[in-house]
Structures are given as C-alpha cells and as structure tokens.
Write a protein that holds these residues in place. Structure first.
Motif, PDB file in Angstrom:
ATOM      1  N   VAL A  22      74.459  27.464 -69.734  1.00 30.36           N
ATOM      2  CA  VAL A  22      73.561  27.290 -68.591  1.00 30.36           C
ATOM      3  C   VAL A  22      73.393  28.641 -67.917  1.00 30.36           C
ATOM      4  O   VAL A  22      74.368  29.324 -67.618  1.00 30.36           O
ATOM      5  CB  VAL A  22      74.133  26.257 -67.593  1.00 30.36           C
ATOM      6  CG1 VAL A  22      73.269  26.176 -66.346  1.00 30.36           C
ATOM      7  CG2 VAL A  22      74.252  24.897 -68.260  1.00 30.36           C
ATOM      8  N   LYS A  23      72.121  29.002 -67.692  1.00 32.29           N
ATOM      9  CA  LYS A  23      71.816  30.252 -67.002  1.00 32.29           C
ATOM     10  C   LYS A  23      71.263  29.921 -65.620  1.00 32.29           C
ATOM     11  O   LYS A  23      70.521  28.942 -65.465  1.00 32.29           O
ATOM     12  CB  LYS A  23      70.779  31.061 -67.778  1.00 32.29           C
ATOM     13  CG  LYS A  23      71.301  31.618 -69.073  1.00 32.29           C
ATOM     14  CD  LYS A  23      70.348  32.630 -69.645  1.00 32.29           C
ATOM     15  CE  LYS A  23      69.428  31.926 -70.611  1.00 32.29           C
ATOM     16  NZ  LYS A  23      68.572  32.805 -71.363  1.00 32.29           N
ATOM     17  N   LEU A  24      71.587  30.747 -64.652  1.00 33.38           N
ATOM     18  CA  LEU A  24      71.021  30.570 -63.320  1.00 33.38           C
ATOM     19  C   LEU A  24      69.494  30.627 -63.394  1.00 33.38           C
ATOM     20  O   LEU A  24      68.802  29.838 -62.751  1.00 33.38           O
ATOM     21  CB  LEU A  24      71.553  31.637 -62.359  1.00 33.38           C
ATOM     22  CG  LEU A  24      71.012  31.569 -60.944  1.00 33.38           C
ATOM     23  CD1 LEU A  24      71.424  30.266 -60.264  1.00 33.38           C
ATOM     24  CD2 LEU A  24      71.500  32.758 -60.133  1.00 33.38           C
ATOM     25  N   SER A  25      68.979  31.513 -64.204  1.00 35.47           N
ATOM     26  CA  SER A  25      67.530  31.676 -64.319  1.00 35.47           C
ATOM     27  C   SER A  25      66.832  30.428 -64.860  1.00 35.47           C
ATOM     28  O   SER A  25      65.621  30.278 -64.715  1.00 35.47           O
ATOM     29  CB  SER A  25      67.193  32.900 -65.177  1.00 35.47           C
ATOM     30  OG  SER A  25      67.832  32.821 -66.429  1.00 35.47           O
ATOM     31  N   ASP A  26      67.588  29.493 -65.452  1.00 33.43           N
ATOM     32  CA  ASP A  26      67.010  28.222 -65.913  1.00 33.43           C
ATOM     33  C   ASP A  26      66.445  27.406 -64.745  1.00 33.43           C
ATOM     34  O   ASP A  26      65.653  26.492 -64.965  1.00 33.43           O
ATOM     35  CB  ASP A  26      68.065  27.354 -66.612  1.00 33.43           C
ATOM     36  CG  ASP A  26      68.593  27.951 -67.906  1.00 33.43           C
ATOM     37  OD1 ASP A  26      67.920  28.835 -68.481  1.00 33.43           O
ATOM     38  OD2 ASP A  26      69.689  27.526 -68.335  1.00 33.43           O
ATOM     39  N   PHE A  27      66.875  27.703 -63.516  1.00 30.34           N
ATOM     40  CA  PHE A  27      66.523  26.887 -62.357  1.00 30.34           C
ATOM     41  C   PHE A  27      65.488  27.548 -61.443  1.00 30.34           C
ATOM     42  O   PHE A  27      65.308  27.102 -60.313  1.00 30.34           O
ATOM     43  CB  PHE A  27      67.795  26.551 -61.564  1.00 30.34           C
ATOM     44  CG  PHE A  27      68.771  25.779 -62.402  1.00 30.34           C
ATOM     45  CD1 PHE A  27      68.636  24.415 -62.585  1.00 30.34           C
ATOM     46  CD2 PHE A  27      69.813  26.433 -63.054  1.00 30.34           C
ATOM     47  CE1 PHE A  27      69.520  23.705 -63.386  1.00 30.34           C
ATOM     48  CE2 PHE A  27      70.705  25.738 -63.860  1.00 30.34           C
ATOM     49  CZ  PHE A  27      70.550  24.371 -64.019  1.00 30.34           C
ATOM     50  N   LYS A  28      64.821  28.573 -61.948  1.00 31.64           N
ATOM     51  CA  LYS A  28      63.781  29.218 -61.142  1.00 31.64           C
ATOM     52  C   LYS A  28      62.740  28.165 -60.747  1.00 31.64           C
ATOM     53  O   LYS A  28      62.378  27.309 -61.542  1.00 31.64           O
ATOM     54  CB  LYS A  28      63.130  30.351 -61.926  1.00 31.64           C
ATOM     55  CG  LYS A  28      62.414  31.321 -61.025  1.00 31.64           C
ATOM     56  CD  LYS A  28      62.209  32.651 -61.695  1.00 31.64           C
ATOM     57  CE  LYS A  28      61.661  33.579 -60.642  1.00 31.64           C
ATOM     58  NZ  LYS A  28      61.706  34.939 -60.977  1.00 31.64           N
ATOM     59  N   GLY A  29      62.313  28.196 -59.493  1.00 32.15           N
ATOM     60  CA  GLY A  29      61.382  27.195 -58.995  1.00 32.15           C
ATOM     61  C   GLY A  29      62.088  26.088 -58.225  1.00 32.15           C
ATOM     62  O   GLY A  29      61.441  25.242 -57.621  1.00 32.15           O
ATOM     63  N   LYS A  30      63.419  26.096 -58.251  1.00 30.66           N
ATOM     64  CA  LYS A  30      64.223  25.150 -57.476  1.00 30.66           C
ATOM     65  C   LYS A  30      65.165  25.942 -56.573  1.00 30.66           C
ATOM     66  O   LYS A  30      65.501  27.083 -56.869  1.00 30.66           O
ATOM     67  CB  LYS A  30      65.079  24.269 -58.392  1.00 30.66           C
ATOM     68  CG  LYS A  30      64.307  23.242 -59.170  1.00 30.66           C
ATOM     69  CD  LYS A  30      65.273  22.318 -59.878  1.00 30.66           C
ATOM     70  CE  LYS A  30      64.584  21.131 -60.493  1.00 30.66           C
ATOM     71  NZ  LYS A  30      64.254  20.089 -59.565  1.00 30.66           N
ATOM     72  N   ASN A  31      65.590  25.306 -55.502  1.00 30.18           N
ATOM     73  CA  ASN A  31      66.671  25.875 -54.702  1.00 30.18           C
ATOM     74  C   ASN A  31      67.967  25.543 -55.429  1.00 30.18           C
ATOM     75  O   ASN A  31      68.124  24.449 -55.970  1.00 30.18           O
ATOM     76  CB  ASN A  31      66.701  25.250 -53.304  1.00 30.18           C
ATOM     77  CG  ASN A  31      65.460  25.594 -52.513  1.00 30.18           C
ATOM     78  OD1 ASN A  31      65.212  26.756 -52.235  1.00 30.18           O
ATOM     79  ND2 ASN A  31      64.676  24.586 -52.162  1.00 30.18           N
ATOM     80  N   VAL A  32      68.895  26.490 -55.442  1.00 29.19           N
ATOM     81  CA  VAL A  32      70.180  26.275 -56.096  1.00 29.19           C
ATOM     82  C   VAL A  32      71.286  26.454 -55.064  1.00 29.19           C
ATOM     83  O   VAL A  32      71.310  27.440 -54.341  1.00 29.19           O
ATOM     84  CB  VAL A  32      70.390  27.267 -57.263  1.00 29.19           C
ATOM     85  CG1 VAL A  32      71.779  27.106 -57.873  1.00 29.19           C
ATOM     86  CG2 VAL A  32      69.319  27.099 -58.323  1.00 29.19           C
ATOM     87  N   VAL A  33      72.168  25.468 -55.007  1.00 33.14           N
ATOM     88  CA  VAL A  33      73.366  25.579 -54.192  1.00 33.14           C
ATOM     89  C   VAL A  33      74.493  25.847 -55.185  1.00 33.14           C
ATOM     90  O   VAL A  33      74.919  24.951 -55.914  1.00 33.14           O
ATOM     91  CB  VAL A  33      73.629  24.305 -53.373  1.00 33.14           C
ATOM     92  CG1 VAL A  33      74.911  24.442 -52.570  1.00 33.14           C
ATOM     93  CG2 VAL A  33      72.439  24.010 -52.464  1.00 33.14           C
TER      94      VAL A  33
END
Length: 155
Positions: A22-33
C-alpha cells in the motif's frame, strides 16, 4: 527527518494484511488520517484503534481514509484486526522507514530503559497529498474526536 504542515507528505510503500503493498499516493483525492502507534494489543494502542473503529463511518462521511502504522509484522496486525473488528488498514513498518520519514521513530525511556520506538503521532494529509495537520506525542483520550473535527472542518 521531520515533516512540516503544508509540505508534501512523504510517500511510502508498506505491506498490508491482504499481502498487497500500500502506497500513500494510492489515496490521492481523499483525506488520509495516518496514525503511527507503538504496538498492537497493548492497552493504549487498543483503545486508540477501537476509537478509530467506532468513528470509522464518520471519517468515511468526510471522504477520509484511516491508516494505522506500527512496527508490528503483518501476522500480528491480522490478529489485532480480527480481535477488535478493525475496518481500516494497518500497515507493517517493520524496518521503520515510514516512521523515520515522518520523524516519529524516537529514543524512548521506560522504567529506566532506553530504546528506539514509535512516538504516538497522527497526520492528516489532504486530497493533494500535503500535510494539513500533525499531532505528536498523542494522548489517546479524545484524540480521535479531535482528528475527526479537524477533517470535518477542512474537508
């Protein structure tokens, strides 16, 4: 290394319990906590994980993904998720690469012993991948609600 509010969040690639990286960049377009915690199955970490679990739908309602990171291996994360019915990702940072990138791998003291470990910390990363807010040295009580309020106000 340390990160700063407003800066791009360091990307990482860590294993999850389903065997995928899992990459942090997979969640671009969402807020991540993104929350870093010391160890599965310990009292404070269990309380924090269950608080995130109990507010999971509220985070989803504001387009936010919760991701927990600790140095525990994937197998231990699986047991933690199953035991407490955790509906969010737990990632294994066994080499503490992400922890170091976020400046949360620290010298700690407990009962006179010194050792390296995770400083309980949370980062809210906005839809563009920038650090919107950080909490370091987190006290568990009330923290998840504070993080949720921040995301709600800034989503």
């Amino acid at each position: 290394m340390t990160v700063q509010t407003g800066a791009m969040a360091p990307d990482f690639s860590l294993p999850s319990v389903d065997g995928k990286q899992v990459k942090l960049s997979d969640f671009k377009g969402k807020n991540v906590v993104l929350y870093f915690y010391p160890k599965d199955m310990t009292p404070g970490c269990t309380t924090q994980a269950c608080d995130f679990r109990d507010q999971h739908q509220s985070f989803e309602d504001v387009n936010a993904v919760v991701i927990g990171v600790s140095p525990d291996p994937v197998e231990r994360h699986k047991k933690f998720i199953e035991k407490y019915d955790l509906p969010f990702l737990l990632l294994a940072d066994t080499e503490h690469e992400a922890a170091e990138a976020y400046g949360v791998w620290k010298l700690k003291k407990n009962f006179g012993k010194e050792y390296m470990g995770i400083e309980r910390s949370t980062f809210v990363i906005d839809k563009e991948g920038r650090i919107a807010k950080e909490w370091r040295g987190v006290r568990v009580k009330g923290h998840v609600e504070e993080a949720l309020e921040f995301v709600r106000a800034n989503a």
